[in-house]
Design an enzyme around this catalytic site. Structure first.
Site, PDB file in Angstrom:
ATOM      1  CG  ASP A 123       6.097  15.398  15.879  1.00 20.87           C
ATOM      2  OD1 ASP A 123       6.409  14.298  15.973  1.00 20.87           O
ATOM      3  OD2 ASP A 123       5.942  15.955  14.885  1.00 20.87           O
ATOM      4  CG  HIS A 162      10.086  17.764  15.920  1.00 18.79           C
ATOM      5  ND1 HIS A 162       9.363  17.838  14.732  1.00 18.79           N
ATOM      6  CD2 HIS A 162       8.999  18.444  16.617  1.00 18.79           C
ATOM      7  CE1 HIS A 162       8.489  18.416  14.414  1.00 18.79           C
ATOM      8  NE2 HIS A 162       8.216  18.953  15.740  1.00 18.79           N
ATOM      9  CG  HIS A 181       1.876  17.960  18.753  1.00 16.88           C
ATOM     10  ND1 HIS A 181       0.867  17.652  17.679  1.00 16.88           N
ATOM     11  CD2 HIS A 181       2.967  18.362  18.176  1.00 16.88           C
ATOM     12  CE1 HIS A 181       1.166  18.045  16.716  1.00 16.88           C
ATOM     13  NE2 HIS A 181       2.340  18.359  16.707  1.00 16.88           N
TER      14      HIS A 181
HETATM   15 NI    NI Z   1       6.257  20.072  15.807  1.00 17.26          NI
END
Ligand code: NI
Length: 258
Positions: free
Chosen positions: A81, A132, A225
């Site tokens: 993400d 996202h 991430h």
């Molecule tokens: Ni996020």
């Protein structure tokens, strides 16, 4: 031991000769200790608020979709993400390419401009690209019309680069409910996770790897991430370790909520 303690003690401000100095130093020592603890607490609070944070209580149990051929062994999905990130994402893509592994990237609209080539590369190298949102807001708390506009804007930006509209949405913080789904009224499937690497918080390759290995099982959806160097090195180490353990890697669309 009665009588062993000094009789004329006045706490930290003892008046007698050299003893005064010593006791005052002890007082200062404790004062500075307390100040340090307060400062440390404030810094920790600031850092944890400044970085993206996913609400792990909303994690789901995932499994491999039924139509996947039997006998293919255990598999997991690595999902990233908050990117793309100018330096970290290309390094991750290099490592995944070397290992022949496909992952899923949930892109944040505000990070797309200037990184179009990275997104083209994701698509060309067989990764799944999802949405996202535009900025990292809690969508259930935002104005529904604005939330919808932000998600659509991100989808359009991605489509302009890859030629395909994303089909999957990872809501920031995993913040989602039925009401929001109705209000957004979009053809995006929300994707959550079952293993939270806490990479944004740990920022240590070995600790991230240990945590993920401990929690991963067949069908795990792993949340990471691609905006931290430690996450990139941990992800590649995880690919190597999980491959040794007999796992193969799928994209998020090959898993479903159990
Ligand atoms: Ni996020």
């Amino acid at each position: 031991m009665a009588g062993a303690s000094p009789k004329n003690s006045e706490g930290l401000f003892e008046k007698r000769g050299g003893f005064v100095k010593l006791k005052t130093k002890v007082g200062w020592f404790f004062f500075i200790c307390i100040l340090d603890i307060c400062l440390f607490g404030a810094v920790v609070k600031l850092v944890s608020e400044a970085y993206p944070r996913e609400i792990s209580t909303l994690s789901q149990v995932y499994k491999v979709k039924e139509d996947r051929k039997e006998g293919e062994g255990k598999c997991v999905a690595l999902t990233f993400d908050d990117g793309p990130h100018r330096e970290c994402t290309p390094k991750l893509l290099d490592g995944l390419k070397e290992r022949g592994v496909h992952a899923t990237f949930f892109l944040m609209g505000q990070n797309i401009e200037g990184n179009e080539n990275i997104i083209k590369r994701m698509k060309e190298e067989g990764h799944l690209i999802g949405n996202h949102g535009y900025s990292h807001v809690q969508m259930t708390k935002a104005d529904p019309a604005k939330a919808k506009e932000a998600v659509e804007k991100t989808s359009q930006m991605i489509e302009k680069i890859t030629g395909e509209k994303p089909e999957y949405l990872r809501p920031p913080y995993g913040d989602w409910n039925g009401k929001l789904e109705e209000e957004l009224d979009m053809e995006l499937t929300p994707v959550f996770w079952s293993v939270d690497s806490l990479d944004w918080k740990l920022r240590n390759k070995d600790r991230i790897v240990r945590r993920v290995l401990k929690e991963t099982q067949d069908g795990s959806m792993i949340l990471m991430h691609d905006i931290f160097p430690t996450s990139v090195s941990a992800a590649l180490e995880l690919v190597d370790q999980l491959t040794k353990e007999g796992y193969s890697f799928v994209t998020a669309d090959e898993l479903m909520i159990d």
